[in-house]
Design an enzyme around this catalytic site. Structure first.
Site, PDB file in Angstrom:
ATOM      1  N   LYS A 236       0.827  -1.216   0.000  1.00 54.04           N
ATOM      2  CA  LYS A 236       0.000   0.000   0.000  1.00 54.04           C
ATOM      3  C   LYS A 236       0.856   1.259   0.000  1.00 54.04           C
ATOM      4  O   LYS A 236       0.601   2.183  -0.761  1.00 54.04           O
ATOM      5  CB  LYS A 236      -0.910   0.058   1.239  1.00 54.04           C
ATOM      6  CG  LYS A 236      -1.987  -0.970   1.305  1.00 54.04           C
ATOM      7  CD  LYS A 236      -2.923  -0.695   2.475  1.00 54.04           C
ATOM      8  CE  LYS A 236      -2.266  -0.704   3.840  1.00 54.04           C
ATOM      9  NZ  LYS A 236      -1.738  -2.010   4.263  1.00 54.04           N
TER      10      LYS A 236
ATOM     11  N   ARG B 228      11.545  -7.127   4.295  1.00 52.64           N
ATOM     12  CA  ARG B 228      11.494  -5.700   4.597  1.00 52.64           C
ATOM     13  C   ARG B 228      12.091  -5.441   5.984  1.00 52.64           C
ATOM     14  O   ARG B 228      12.769  -4.445   6.191  1.00 52.64           O
ATOM     15  CB  ARG B 228      10.025  -5.247   4.550  1.00 52.64           C
ATOM     16  CG  ARG B 228       9.816  -3.790   4.845  1.00 52.64           C
ATOM     17  CD  ARG B 228       8.422  -3.350   4.420  1.00 52.64           C
ATOM     18  NE  ARG B 228       7.428  -3.568   5.451  1.00 52.64           N
ATOM     19  CZ  ARG B 228       6.145  -3.242   5.336  1.00 52.64           C
ATOM     20  NH1 ARG B 228       5.693  -2.718   4.210  1.00 52.64           N
ATOM     21  NH2 ARG B 228       5.297  -3.455   6.304  1.00 52.64           N
TER      22      ARG B 228
ATOM     23  N   ARG C  83      11.782  -0.877  11.067  1.00 53.83           N
ATOM     24  CA  ARG C  83      10.488  -0.797  11.748  1.00 53.83           C
ATOM     25  C   ARG C  83      10.417  -1.855  12.829  1.00 53.83           C
ATOM     26  O   ARG C  83      10.650  -3.038  12.569  1.00 53.83           O
ATOM     27  CB  ARG C  83       9.342  -1.013  10.744  1.00 53.83           C
ATOM     28  CG  ARG C  83       8.964   0.232  10.015  1.00 53.83           C
ATOM     29  CD  ARG C  83       7.865  -0.015   9.025  1.00 53.83           C
ATOM     30  NE  ARG C  83       6.628  -0.543   9.623  1.00 53.83           N
ATOM     31  CZ  ARG C  83       5.443  -0.468   9.024  1.00 53.83           C
ATOM     32  NH1 ARG C  83       5.331   0.109   7.851  1.00 53.83           N
ATOM     33  NH2 ARG C  83       4.367  -0.973   9.597  1.00 53.83           N
TER      34      ARG C  83
HETATM   35  P1  AMP Z   1       1.125   0.873   8.758  1.00 56.12           P
HETATM   36  O1  AMP Z   1       2.346   1.677   8.494  1.00 56.12           O
HETATM   37  O2  AMP Z   1      -0.080   1.396   8.018  1.00 56.12           O
HETATM   38  O3  AMP Z   1       1.320  -0.590   8.589  1.00 56.12           O
HETATM   39  O4  AMP Z   1       0.769   1.098  10.311  1.00 56.12           O
HETATM   40  C1  AMP Z   1       1.668   0.722  11.330  1.00 56.12           C
HETATM   41  C2  AMP Z   1       0.960   0.662  12.673  1.00 56.12           C
HETATM   42  O5  AMP Z   1       0.406   1.958  12.992  1.00 56.12           O
HETATM   43  C3  AMP Z   1      -0.229  -0.289  12.752  1.00 56.12           C
HETATM   44  O6  AMP Z   1       0.158  -1.615  13.022  1.00 56.12           O
HETATM   45  C4  AMP Z   1      -1.025   0.330  13.907  1.00 56.12           C
HETATM   46  O7  AMP Z   1      -0.408   0.048  15.145  1.00 56.12           O
HETATM   47  C5  AMP Z   1      -0.849   1.815  13.645  1.00 56.12           C
HETATM   48  N1  AMP Z   1      -1.878   2.364  12.730  1.00 56.12           N
HETATM   49  C6  AMP Z   1      -1.680   2.876  11.478  1.00 56.12           C
HETATM   50  N2  AMP Z   1      -2.841   3.292  10.940  1.00 56.12           N
HETATM   51  C7  AMP Z   1      -3.798   3.035  11.860  1.00 56.12           C
HETATM   52  C8  AMP Z   1      -5.207   3.212  11.893  1.00 56.12           C
HETATM   53  N3  AMP Z   1      -5.869   3.732  10.852  1.00 56.12           N
HETATM   54  N4  AMP Z   1      -5.868   2.839  13.014  1.00 56.12           N
HETATM   55  C9  AMP Z   1      -5.225   2.308  14.073  1.00 56.12           C
HETATM   56  N5  AMP Z   1      -3.904   2.093  14.102  1.00 56.12           N
HETATM   57  C10 AMP Z   1      -3.186   2.446  13.017  1.00 56.12           C
END
Ligand code: AMP
Length: 185
Positions: free
Chosen positions: A11, A125, A131
């Site tokens: 994404k 990754r 991360r």
């Molecule tokens: P991502 O980079 O989108 O994979 O997000 C990394 C982490 O951020 C996720 O595993 C959640 O802990 C938190 N996070 C990101 N977006 C959201 C969201 N829309 N709602 C809740 N937690 C989020």
């Protein structure tokens, strides 16, 4: 526009390219939360444990940060969400927020990738991303959270605007052109 899909579906990569192309901001709630953790803000302190465990940050925090982000000038022509909404409550709040802003939702795209491919990608990754949630153990939890909490988001939109499904296996360019082929923005 909204990009949906499991963690590791690509994404972020796809959203960045698409946003550049459309000249609209790419809003990644994950990036905003990681930045908040790195800069030690109050939001960051609250969010850190959730991120580290691969759990979702509480809806109210995420909705507030999105509401603030959409007030910025660069959002006046539209925006592309990556990683938001991730729960049905977030999707409902976004509906209200977009109605307030009088900005219609133009497209919802779901990138589909089989689980084995996701685990493999996250493992690779993890070696370079830095991360804290790119470990196989946390990745499995993020996938479980996705199945439990984020899947219903696609159902929310399939009742309305509809969700375009895109095969996320292939090169970055191939997936990008599949996405472009199914959205006319
Ligand atoms: P991502 O980079 O989108 O994979 O997000 C990394 C982490 O951020 C996720 O595993 C959640 O802990 C938190 N996070 C990101 N977006 C959201 C969201 N829309 N709602 C809740 N937690 C989020």
């Amino acid at each position: 526009m909204i990009l949906l899909g499991p963690p590791g579906a690509g994404k972020g990569t796809q959203a960045k390219l698409l946003a550049e192309d459309l000249q609209i901001p790419h809003i990644s709630t994950g990036d905003i939360l990681r930045q908040a953790v790195a800069s030690g803000t109050e939001l960051g302190h609250t969010a850190k444990d959730f991120l580290d465990r691969g759990e979702l940050v509480p809806d109210s925090l995420v909705i507030d940060l999105v509401r603030e982000r959409l007030k910025q000038d660069d959002c006046s022509r539209g925006f592309l969400f990556d990683g938001f909404p991730r729960t049905e409550a977030q999707a409902k709040s976004l509906d209200l927020l977009l109605a307030e802003l009088k900005m219609p939702l133009r497209a919802v795209v779901e990138i589909e990738v089989p689980e084995e491919v996701i685990i493999d990608r996250i493992q690779k990754r993890g070696e370079g991303s830095g991360r804290s949630d790119d470990t196989v153990e946390v990745a499995r939890n993020r996938l479980e959270v996705y199945r439990r909490q984020t899947r219903p988001v696609a159902a929310h939109y399939s009742k309305g605007i509809g969700v375009k499904q895109v095969d996320g296996v292939g090169s970055i360019e191939a997936v990008q052109s599949r996405i472009k082929a199914c959205v006319s923005l």
